[in-house]
Design a protein around this motif. Structure first.
Motif, PDB file in Angstrom:
ATOM      1  N   THR A 178       0.829  -1.196   0.000  1.00 31.53           N
ATOM      2  CA  THR A 178       0.000   0.000   0.000  1.00 31.53           C
ATOM      3  C   THR A 178       0.868   1.253   0.000  1.00 31.53           C
ATOM      4  N   THR A 179       0.635   2.134  -0.968  1.00 36.82           N
ATOM      5  CA  THR A 179       1.389   3.384  -1.078  1.00 36.82           C
ATOM      6  C   THR A 179       0.822   4.403  -0.091  1.00 36.82           C
ATOM      7  N   ILE A 180       1.709   5.048   0.677  1.00 40.91           N
ATOM      8  CA  ILE A 180       1.281   6.040   1.665  1.00 40.91           C
ATOM      9  C   ILE A 180       1.798   7.442   1.338  1.00 40.91           C
ATOM     10  N   GLY A 181       2.620   7.562   0.297  1.00 39.95           N
ATOM     11  CA  GLY A 181       3.154   8.867  -0.069  1.00 39.95           C
ATOM     12  C   GLY A 181       4.282   8.729  -1.067  1.00 39.95           C
ATOM     13  N   ASN A 182       5.073   9.780  -1.183  1.00 42.42           N
ATOM     14  CA  ASN A 182       6.218   9.739  -2.090  1.00 42.42           C
ATOM     15  C   ASN A 182       7.332  10.650  -1.580  1.00 42.42           C
ATOM     16  N   ALA A 183       8.520  10.367  -2.053  1.00 39.77           N
ATOM     17  CA  ALA A 183       9.698  11.180  -1.744  1.00 39.77           C
ATOM     18  C   ALA A 183      10.130  11.831  -3.050  1.00 39.77           C
ATOM     19  N   GLN A 184      10.083  13.147  -3.084  1.00 41.51           N
ATOM     20  CA  GLN A 184      10.505  13.874  -4.280  1.00 41.51           C
ATOM     21  C   GLN A 184      11.708  14.731  -3.926  1.00 41.51           C
ATOM     22  N   GLY A 185      12.682  14.764  -4.825  1.00 39.46           N
ATOM     23  CA  GLY A 185      13.853  15.570  -4.549  1.00 39.46           C
ATOM     24  C   GLY A 185      14.944  15.404  -5.581  1.00 39.46           C
ATOM     25  N   LEU A 186      16.122  15.806  -5.176  1.00 41.82           N
ATOM     26  CA  LEU A 186      17.309  15.791  -6.028  1.00 41.82           C
ATOM     27  C   LEU A 186      18.476  15.185  -5.275  1.00 41.82           C
ATOM     28  N   TYR A 187      19.359  14.549  -6.014  1.00 41.82           N
ATOM     29  CA  TYR A 187      20.651  14.211  -5.421  1.00 41.82           C
ATOM     30  C   TYR A 187      21.732  14.373  -6.465  1.00 41.82           C
ATOM     31  N   ILE A 188      22.903  14.726  -5.971  1.00 40.44           N
ATOM     32  CA  ILE A 188      24.047  14.936  -6.846  1.00 40.44           C
ATOM     33  C   ILE A 188      25.174  14.016  -6.395  1.00 40.44           C
ATOM     34  N   ALA A 189      25.758  13.319  -7.355  1.00 47.51           N
ATOM     35  CA  ALA A 189      26.859  12.411  -7.074  1.00 47.51           C
ATOM     36  C   ALA A 189      28.119  13.226  -6.796  1.00 47.51           C
ATOM     37  N   LEU A 190      28.752  12.970  -5.668  1.00 47.18           N
ATOM     38  CA  LEU A 190      29.881  13.804  -5.264  1.00 47.18           C
ATOM     39  C   LEU A 190      31.195  13.074  -5.054  1.00 47.18           C
ATOM     40  N   SER A 191      31.202  11.775  -5.157  1.00 49.57           N
ATOM     41  CA  SER A 191      32.440  11.045  -4.934  1.00 49.57           C
ATOM     42  C   SER A 191      33.216  10.893  -6.239  1.00 49.57           C
ATOM     43  N   ARG A 192      34.487  11.251  -6.200  1.00 52.35           N
ATOM     44  CA  ARG A 192      35.334  11.062  -7.389  1.00 52.35           C
ATOM     45  C   ARG A 192      35.883   9.652  -7.446  1.00 52.35           C
ATOM     46  N   ASP A 193      35.734   8.895  -6.375  1.00 46.59           N
ATOM     47  CA  ASP A 193      36.180   7.507  -6.334  1.00 46.59           C
ATOM     48  C   ASP A 193      35.194   6.657  -7.135  1.00 46.59           C
ATOM     49  N   PRO A 194      35.613   6.052  -8.257  1.00 45.22           N
ATOM     50  CA  PRO A 194      34.677   5.288  -9.097  1.00 45.22           C
ATOM     51  C   PRO A 194      34.122   4.043  -8.415  1.00 45.22           C
ATOM     52  N   ASN A 195      34.742   3.602  -7.329  1.00 44.11           N
ATOM     53  CA  ASN A 195      34.285   2.396  -6.643  1.00 44.11           C
ATOM     54  C   ASN A 195      33.336   2.680  -5.479  1.00 44.11           C
ATOM     55  N   LYS A 196      33.089   3.955  -5.189  1.00 45.72           N
ATOM     56  CA  LYS A 196      32.245   4.287  -4.043  1.00 45.72           C
ATOM     57  C   LYS A 196      31.355   5.473  -4.394  1.00 45.72           C
ATOM     58  N   PHE A 197      30.116   5.197  -4.736  1.00 48.62           N
ATOM     59  CA  PHE A 197      29.162   6.243  -5.086  1.00 48.62           C
ATOM     60  C   PHE A 197      28.669   6.915  -3.802  1.00 48.62           C
ATOM     61  N   THR A 198      28.811   8.223  -3.716  1.00 43.74           N
ATOM     62  CA  THR A 198      28.297   9.005  -2.602  1.00 43.74           C
ATOM     63  C   THR A 198      27.569  10.208  -3.176  1.00 43.74           C
ATOM     64  N   ALA A 199      26.453  10.556  -2.563  1.00 46.52           N
ATOM     65  CA  ALA A 199      25.655  11.675  -3.046  1.00 46.52           C
ATOM     66  C   ALA A 199      25.217  12.540  -1.876  1.00 46.52           C
ATOM     67  N   VAL A 200      24.822  13.757  -2.190  1.00 47.36           N
ATOM     68  CA  VAL A 200      24.119  14.600  -1.233  1.00 47.36           C
ATOM     69  C   VAL A 200      22.672  14.616  -1.708  1.00 47.36           C
ATOM     70  N   LEU A 201      21.766  14.304  -0.792  1.00 50.74           N
ATOM     71  CA  LEU A 201      20.363  14.120  -1.120  1.00 50.74           C
ATOM     72  C   LEU A 201      19.514  15.184  -0.450  1.00 50.74           C
ATOM     73  N   TYR A 202      18.632  15.792  -1.234  1.00 50.87           N
ATOM     74  CA  TYR A 202      17.564  16.628  -0.672  1.00 50.87           C
ATOM     75  C   TYR A 202      16.263  15.986  -1.113  1.00 50.87           C
ATOM     76  N   ALA A 203      15.387  15.680  -0.164  1.00 48.99           N
ATOM     77  CA  ALA A 203      14.100  15.074  -0.515  1.00 48.99           C
ATOM     78  C   ALA A 203      13.025  15.515   0.458  1.00 48.99           C
ATOM     79  N   ASP A 204      11.824  15.659  -0.073  1.00 52.90           N
ATOM     80  CA  ASP A 204      10.640  15.966   0.718  1.00 52.90           C
ATOM     81  C   ASP A 204       9.813  14.681   0.768  1.00 52.90           C
ATOM     82  N   PHE A 205       9.654  14.116   1.970  1.00 48.07           N
ATOM     83  CA  PHE A 205       8.890  12.892   2.159  1.00 48.07           C
ATOM     84  C   PHE A 205       7.460  13.286   2.520  1.00 48.07           C
TER      85      PHE A 205
END
Length: 194
Positions: A93-120
């Protein structure tokens, strides 16, 4: 000459202590009898960048990023509109959604890291019309479907029932697919609000 020397030392002393006292300032504001509330929520968040109906899409990428699933998505910007459900299955059962943006910030190709902004945002139930905002570093490659791997993220605001929210969210992967980027996460939130 002696008076000028005393004046110089007084000025040096005043300039030296001014930054110490100027760095910290706080003021207590009474909120007219409002009582801070604590709310705990548990739900599931589903992020699906692949397939015919993706919930996350690539908006922009740097010249060094080859494609959406590049091993080095450094500086890529993504938009998301992910469903929130009661259970761990996407069909729950769906109770809502998370809308937002994230940007990938890690230069290490083996470790994806992002900064996330989201409205739940919640669209049904007791908190229908209310939401909280999350803004934090998000290291999804740290997630493996395991109860021991938990990511803590900061809650920085809210609306509706969660006005002036602060707190934290603990995210734990319940399923993930490294090839497609699809993931389902259990989210446990502790909110302090008025």
């Amino acid at each position: 000459m002696e008076e000028q020397m005393v004046f110089a030392w007084v000025m040096i002393f005043c300039l030296a202590i001014a930054p110490v006292y100027g760095q910290h300032y706080s003021k207590t504001i009474k909120l007219g009898g409002r009582v801070e509330k604590k709310t705990r929520l548990r739900f599931f968040y589903h992020d699906f960048p692949g397939g015919k109906n993706p919930t996350t899409v690539l908006l922009a990428q740097a010249n060094i990023t080859q494609d959406f699933f590049s091993p080095s998505p450094y500086s890529s910007l993504y938009a998301m509109d992910d469903p929130l459900t009661i259970g761990p299955e996407r069909t729950s059962t769906t109770i809502g959604n998370a809308q937002g943006l994230y940007i990938a910030l890690s230069r290490d190709p083996n470790k994806f890291t992002a900064v996330l902004y989201a409205d739940f945002a919640f669209t049904t139930g007791r908190f229908n019309g209310s939401s909280f905002s999350l803004f934090s570093r998000y290291p999804p490659t740290d997630f493996v479907p395991s109860p021991d791997t938990i990511c803590e993220m900061a809650i920085v605001g809210g609306r509706g029932a969660f006005k002036m929210a602060k707190g934290f969210a603990l995210l734990r992967a319940t399923s993930s697919n490294a090839m497609t980027g699809d993931a389902s996460l259990e989210v446990n939130v502790t909110l302090y609000h008025y």
